[in-house]
Design an enzyme around this catalytic site. Sequence first.
Site, short mmCIF file in Angstrom:
data_model
loop_
_atom_site.label_atom_id
_atom_site.label_comp_id
_atom_site.label_asym_id
_atom_site.label_seq_id
_atom_site.Cartn_x
_atom_site.Cartn_y
_atom_site.Cartn_z
N ARG A 60 -9.34 -5.32 -6.59
CA ARG A 60 -10.06 -4.28 -5.84
C ARG A 60 -9.53 -2.89 -6.21
NH1 ARG A 60 -10.85 -4.91 0.51
NH2 ARG A 60 -8.56 -5.05 0.51
N ARG A 86 -5.03 -0.23 -3.55
CA ARG A 86 -4.40 -0.13 -2.23
C ARG A 86 -3.04 -0.80 -2.25
NH1 ARG A 86 -9.02 -2.12 1.98
NH2 ARG A 86 -7.13 -3.02 2.91
N ARG A 109 -1.04 -10.69 4.52
CA ARG A 109 -2.32 -10.46 5.22
C ARG A 109 -3.09 -11.75 5.44
NH1 ARG A 109 -4.73 -6.80 1.28
NH2 ARG A 109 -6.51 -6.46 2.63
N LYS A 156 -16.59 -8.29 3.36
CA LYS A 156 -17.20 -7.74 4.58
C LYS A 156 -17.64 -6.29 4.36
CE LYS A 156 -13.40 -8.26 6.98
NZ LYS A 156 -12.57 -8.82 5.89
#
Length: 209
Positions: A122, A155, A166, A13
């Site tokens: 990521r 992260r 999550r 996104k």
Amino acid sequence: MNLVFLGPPGAGKGTVAVKISEELGIPHISTGDLFRKAIKDQTELGKKVKSILDSGELVPDDVTVALVQERLNQDDTKKAFILDGFPRTSPQAEALDTITDLDTAVNFSVADEVLIDRLSGRRVCKNCGATYHVKFAAPIKEGICDSCGGKLYTRQDDAPEAIKNRLEVYYRQTQPLIDYYQKKGIKTDIDAAGSPDQVLTATLKALRA
Ligand code: ADP
Ligand code: ADP
Ligand code: ZN
């Protein structure tokens, strides 16, 4: 054009939102980015939400809605905006409907195995927040941001245990919103399994349709 981007963590996104924001010149509002900025700046909000973000749980609705409401009060959002990562719960979606009218809810979908690959690789710039991926969107120089030279980090919520949590939170709390926007007749589905370019092209096409 008032847009919301829905989809599980790691669907891409943010990556698409950054491009569309540049391409169409509309503000990109990522609640995750706003929370991470508050944490970095050690504001009251940042102190309140740090442990929540690290665990992959959701920030309470009242806090999140107030943050978005404040952002949508700023003039640059009057004509158009992309909300990325908001709403994530039914109360947030209902609150948003009282704040503004939406044109399209773009629903990005990808299989769980792909999400896990994307999230675990990521890397994010400590300085400017730009997103990379060790395999799929590698920076020119390992560990360094192409655009600002900042250091890249992983992260805490992209650690394996937090990823699992999550995804569970997504399926329980956020996925029902697909139906919510479907019923309103403003949902459009994007297959987000392809390359970043393919996903961007499909999204632009859907928005122009
Ligand atoms: P989200 O905002 O939905 O959580 P991101 O845009 O941060 O997702 O993307 C998650 C990770 O996957 C990032 O490392 C990003 O570079 C990478 N990524 C994004 N889109 C794609 C894609 N289409 N193919 C492969 N990797 C992607
Ligand atoms: P991702 O796209 O990888 O899921 P985000 O950057 O959108 O991550 O969000 C990171 C974290 O910020 C979430 O796990 C949650 O703790 C918090 N957050 C972001 N948006 C919301 C929201 N709309 N409601 C509650 N918490 C949120
Ligand atoms: Zn940077």
